[in-house]
Each structure stands twice: as C-alpha cells, then as structure tokens.
Write a protein that holds these residues in place. Structure first.
Motif, PDB file in Angstrom:
ATOM      1  N   MET A   1      41.260 -65.100  19.802  1.00 40.35           N
ATOM      2  CA  MET A   1      42.543 -65.818  19.431  1.00 40.35           C
ATOM      3  C   MET A   1      42.417 -67.282  20.035  1.00 40.35           C
ATOM      4  SD  MET A   1      46.595 -64.955  19.518  1.00 40.35           S
ATOM      5  CE  MET A   1      47.686 -65.841  18.821  1.00 40.35           C
ATOM      6  N   THR A   2      42.812 -68.336  19.320  1.00 37.88           N
ATOM      7  CA  THR A   2      42.786 -69.663  19.809  1.00 37.88           C
ATOM      8  C   THR A   2      44.264 -69.884  20.198  1.00 37.88           C
ATOM      9  OG1 THR A   2      41.075 -70.391  18.178  1.00 37.88           O
ATOM     10  CG2 THR A   2      42.574 -71.886  19.203  1.00 37.88           C
ATOM     11  N   ALA A   3      44.342 -70.526  21.396  1.00 39.65           N
ATOM     12  CA  ALA A   3      45.744 -70.792  21.915  1.00 39.65           C
ATOM     13  C   ALA A   3      46.144 -71.905  21.510  1.00 39.65           C
ATOM     14  CB  ALA A   3      45.529 -70.704  23.534  1.00 39.65           C
ATOM     15  N   ARG A   4      47.387 -72.168  21.236  1.00 41.01           N
ATOM     16  CA  ARG A   4      48.026 -73.323  20.477  1.00 41.01           C
ATOM     17  C   ARG A   4      49.489 -73.610  20.880  1.00 41.01           C
ATOM     18  NH1 ARG A   4      45.144 -74.868  16.134  1.00 41.01           N
ATOM     19  NH2 ARG A   4      43.600 -73.410  15.014  1.00 41.01           N
ATOM     20  N   VAL A   5      49.960 -74.760  20.871  1.00 36.47           N
ATOM     21  CA  VAL A   5      51.289 -75.062  21.245  1.00 36.47           C
ATOM     22  C   VAL A   5      52.265 -74.597  20.477  1.00 36.47           C
ATOM     23  CG1 VAL A   5      52.714 -77.177  21.433  1.00 36.47           C
ATOM     24  CG2 VAL A   5      50.275 -77.228  22.297  1.00 36.47           C
ATOM     25  N   THR A   6      53.213 -73.770  20.869  1.00 34.03           N
ATOM     26  CA  THR A   6      54.151 -73.394  19.859  1.00 34.03           C
ATOM     27  C   THR A   6      55.425 -74.034  19.942  1.00 34.03           C
ATOM     28  OG1 THR A   6      55.048 -71.806  21.636  1.00 34.03           O
ATOM     29  CG2 THR A   6      53.306 -71.057  20.035  1.00 34.03           C
ATOM     30  N   GLU A   7      55.763 -74.678  21.111  1.00 37.71           N
ATOM     31  CA  GLU A   7      57.199 -75.378  21.302  1.00 37.71           C
ATOM     32  C   GLU A   7      57.092 -76.656  22.565  1.00 37.71           C
ATOM     33  OE1 GLU A   7      60.996 -73.518  21.433  1.00 37.71           O
ATOM     34  OE2 GLU A   7      59.960 -71.456  20.749  1.00 37.71           O
ATOM     35  N   ILE A   8      57.782 -77.527  22.077  1.00 36.34           N
ATOM     36  CA  ILE A   8      57.769 -78.814  23.025  1.00 36.34           C
ATOM     37  C   ILE A   8      59.174 -79.124  23.372  1.00 36.34           C
ATOM     38  CG2 ILE A   8      56.973 -81.105  23.564  1.00 36.34           C
ATOM     39  CD1 ILE A   8      55.037 -80.867  21.610  1.00 36.34           C
ATOM     40  N   TRP A   9      59.371 -79.130  24.614  1.00 40.10           N
ATOM     41  CA  TRP A   9      60.954 -79.315  25.061  1.00 40.10           C
ATOM     42  C   TRP A   9      61.087 -80.247  26.100  1.00 40.10           C
ATOM     43  CZ3 TRP A   9      65.097 -77.071  22.748  1.00 40.10           C
ATOM     44  CH2 TRP A   9      64.920 -76.080  21.839  1.00 40.10           C
ATOM     45  N   ARG A  10      61.900 -81.084  26.023  1.00 41.82           N
ATOM     46  CA  ARG A  10      62.380 -82.171  27.034  1.00 41.82           C
ATOM     47  C   ARG A  10      63.732 -81.969  27.387  1.00 41.82           C
ATOM     48  NH1 ARG A  10      62.203 -87.808  23.805  1.00 41.82           N
ATOM     49  NH2 ARG A  10      64.076 -87.458  22.195  1.00 41.82           N
ATOM     50  N   LEU A  21      61.231 -81.090  20.599  1.00 40.08           N
ATOM     51  CA  LEU A  21      60.302 -82.125  19.918  1.00 40.08           C
ATOM     52  C   LEU A  21      59.236 -81.390  19.213  1.00 40.08           C
ATOM     53  CD1 LEU A  21      59.738 -84.214  23.220  1.00 40.08           C
ATOM     54  CD2 LEU A  21      61.457 -84.832  21.110  1.00 40.08           C
ATOM     55  N   GLU A  22      58.754 -82.284  17.976  1.00 39.00           N
ATOM     56  CA  GLU A  22      57.431 -81.672  17.287  1.00 39.00           C
ATOM     57  C   GLU A  22      56.177 -82.406  17.850  1.00 39.00           C
ATOM     58  OE1 GLU A  22      57.257 -79.545  14.900  1.00 39.00           O
ATOM     59  OE2 GLU A  22      59.351 -78.973  15.399  1.00 39.00           O
ATOM     60  N   ARG A  23      56.357 -83.578  18.521  1.00 41.11           N
ATOM     61  CA  ARG A  23      55.109 -84.283  18.786  1.00 41.11           C
ATOM     62  C   ARG A  23      55.639 -85.289  19.877  1.00 41.11           C
ATOM     63  NH1 ARG A  23      50.130 -86.018  16.582  1.00 41.11           N
ATOM     64  NH2 ARG A  23      50.825 -84.872  14.855  1.00 41.11           N
ATOM     65  N   VAL A  24      54.768 -85.428  20.988  1.00 39.99           N
ATOM     66  CA  VAL A  24      54.826 -86.356  22.149  1.00 39.99           C
ATOM     67  C   VAL A  24      53.664 -87.224  22.320  1.00 39.99           C
ATOM     68  CG1 VAL A  24      56.918 -85.097  23.164  1.00 39.99           C
ATOM     69  CG2 VAL A  24      54.465 -84.710  24.145  1.00 39.99           C
ATOM     70  N   THR A  25      53.673 -88.354  22.742  1.00 42.43           N
ATOM     71  CA  THR A  25      52.727 -89.147  23.348  1.00 42.43           C
ATOM     72  C   THR A  25      52.823 -89.285  24.845  1.00 42.43           C
ATOM     73  OG1 THR A  25      52.513 -90.363  21.274  1.00 42.43           O
ATOM     74  CG2 THR A  25      51.440 -91.498  23.199  1.00 42.43           C
ATOM     75  N   LEU A  26      51.747 -88.834  25.500  1.00 46.80           N
ATOM     76  CA  LEU A  26      51.801 -88.702  27.020  1.00 46.80           C
ATOM     77  C   LEU A  26      51.159 -89.859  27.522  1.00 46.80           C
ATOM     78  CD1 LEU A  26      51.162 -84.820  26.971  1.00 46.80           C
ATOM     79  CD2 LEU A  26      53.178 -86.209  27.608  1.00 46.80           C
ATOM     80  N   ASP A 237      48.136 -87.512  22.546  1.00 49.57           N
ATOM     81  CA  ASP A 237      49.246 -86.726  21.520  1.00 49.57           C
ATOM     82  C   ASP A 237      49.258 -85.570  21.589  1.00 49.57           C
ATOM     83  OD1 ASP A 237      50.036 -89.307  21.009  1.00 49.57           O
ATOM     84  OD2 ASP A 237      48.746 -89.415  19.140  1.00 49.57           O
ATOM     85  N   VAL A 238      50.363 -84.611  21.967  1.00 47.53           N
ATOM     86  CA  VAL A 238      50.482 -83.345  21.844  1.00 47.53           C
ATOM     87  C   VAL A 238      51.738 -82.982  20.568  1.00 47.53           C
ATOM     88  CG1 VAL A 238      51.164 -81.069  23.020  1.00 47.53           C
ATOM     89  CG2 VAL A 238      49.771 -83.041  24.491  1.00 47.53           C
ATOM     90  N   ALA A 239      51.292 -81.862  19.748  1.00 51.71           N
ATOM     91  CA  ALA A 239      52.214 -81.650  18.710  1.00 51.71           C
ATOM     92  C   ALA A 239      52.092 -80.244  18.699  1.00 51.71           C
ATOM     93  CB  ALA A 239      51.893 -82.463  17.569  1.00 51.71           C
ATOM     94  N   THR A 240      53.042 -79.745  18.121  1.00 47.00           N
ATOM     95  CA  THR A 240      52.961 -78.059  17.789  1.00 47.00           C
ATOM     96  C   THR A 240      52.190 -77.865  16.831  1.00 47.00           C
ATOM     97  OG1 THR A 240      54.604 -78.400  16.174  1.00 47.00           O
ATOM     98  CG2 THR A 240      55.782 -77.932  18.334  1.00 47.00           C
TER      99      THR A 240
END
Length: 247
Positions: A1-10, A21-26, A237-240
């Motif tokens: 199973m491929t690991a994936r981003v499910t949620e992003i929080w600040r 958040l749906e997407r962030v630029t780090l 960039d990181v997105a769900t």
C-alpha cells in the motif's frame, strides 16, 4: 500500500485553535507556514517572541483543557484570525494589533488557579513549536489507530495537534525514520526526533474535558511518544493525497 497524506493542519496561535489545509508550500529550515506564528505568554513569563523559548512560557492545553475546543481561520493577506469556541462568541482579530480584545475573549476559559494569559506575541525566528528547531510534526494514522485499539474507543486526531497526517504505513513505522530523509509531495524532510507527549493529549477536542488516559496507553509501548518532528531540508509543495516515501 502506498503511503499518502490524508490531512494537513496548522495552529496559527499556539494552543489556541487549529485549521485544516488542502495544500502548503514549505520552505527549507522553516515551520509549516503560519503554524504557531503567535503564542500567548502568561503572566509569569517574560517571553517576547524574539527568540525561541519552551512551552512552559505559554498558556497551553496541558494546563487549560478548554483551549482544545478552539478552532481558527486565518486570512493570510489581512493577517487576521477568526477564533471559534462553543462557549464564546466568534472573534476576528489582527493578533499584532488586537491583543486586548483577544485577552478579554480568552479570559473566561482560563481557570483562576492558573497563570493568566498576559501577552499575545509573534515569533520572529520561526513558529513557536515545541522543539528548539523549526519543526513540522508528521503523524501516522496507523499509530493513532493502535492507540485507539488499546484504549478501546475512538479518538480525535486533534488530541495530537500534528501538522501532516499520513496513512498507509505500519504502526510506529515513523520512529524508524529518525535521522533519515522522507519525501512528501515535492518537499524533503529530515526526521530529527520523536514527539514526547503531555497531559494535553488526554483532552477531548469536542468537549474540552480530560476523558482518555492516552499517556498510560503509550506507556504500554515503553514510551510516551507520538509522531515525529522533522526539518524541511528541501522546499516543496505538500497536498492531501500526495505520496510519502522514505529515501
């Protein structure tokens, strides 16, 4: 199973609200954008935001359980935040200008036997996270489910106040990432340390009551850690839905 981003929080104001958040630029060497940019110094602290200081200088959930119920909505362009709590009217403030209004709003949530909130400060180096380096907290849904299973009940992920949530990993696999690099979306992180946990995680984000002995459950694994703190070493960039890959 491929690991994936499910949620992003600040958490724009440390311990005072969370925002999805749906997407962030780090950026390399920085915290997640707008995460813990502000913090609330209590009356026994001399913190002014000029340098990083430990969490003991601030009003926080481990001491004031009711703070866990706050949610936040940040307008980045205006630098204003709307705070919501079930026992308080909605409040929209510019944290750099509206300290008095914020302190008046939060005062009824503060127990009288605790150091009272005194100042709303802005961190000048990086977000006022609980590590002395600019960290992003990476959380594993499988580890969360392992805690739920031992506890025998469902738990909100918000007890852990993490930044990036991932699924598709083995329970506690994130602990094997120490001193390794991980790519999430187009950003690369170096995992620096495990996140030690405190009384805040026993608090229900819906009720503001301490109702789950998460620390004793963690003790059964021989530690009180949940999630890892990582440093951004390559901007991106990181997105769900993005993939997670150990390098």
């Amino acid at each position: 199973m491929t690991a994936r981003v499910t949620e992003i929080w600040r958490h724009p104001i440390k311990s005072h609200g969370r925002e999805a958040l749906e997407r962030v630029t780090l950026s390399a060497g920085q915290t997640l954008p707008w995460d813990r940019v502000w913090a609330v110094a209590h009356e026994k602290s001399d913190a002014d935001g000029s340098v990083w200081v430990p969490c003991q200088n601030f009003s926080r959930v481990s001491k004031v359980a009711a703070l866990m119920q706050i949610t936040a909505q940040l307008d980045e362009d205006a630098e204003t935040i709307t705070l919501r709590h079930p026992d308080r009217p909605d409040l929209t403030i510019a944290p750099d200008r509206d300290e008095a209004a914020f302190l008046e709003w939060v005062k009824p949530l503060m127990p009288e036997n605790r150091a009272q909130s005194a100042r709303l400060i802005r961190a000048r180096q990086h977000g006022m996270v609980d590590s002395d380096f600019a960290s992003v907290t990476l959380c594993n849904m499988s580890s969360h489910r392992a805690v739920e299973q031992k506890l025998g009940r469902a738990l909100s992920i918000h007890r852990w106040r993490g930044n990036i949530w991932m699924d598709g990993l083995a329970p506690w696999e994130e602990f094997d990432w120490l001193d390794r690099e991980v790519q999430i979306g187009s950003a690369i992180f170096k995992v620096r340390e495990r996140t030690d946990r405190c009384l805040a995680t026993t608090t229900n984000p819906d009720t503001g009551q301490r109702d789950a002995d998460t620390l004793s459950v963690l003790d059964t694994w021989g530690h009180r850690d949940f999630s890892v703190r990582a440093e951004v070493v390559r901007a991106g960039d990181v997105a769900t839905g993005d993939t997670v890959r150990r390098l």
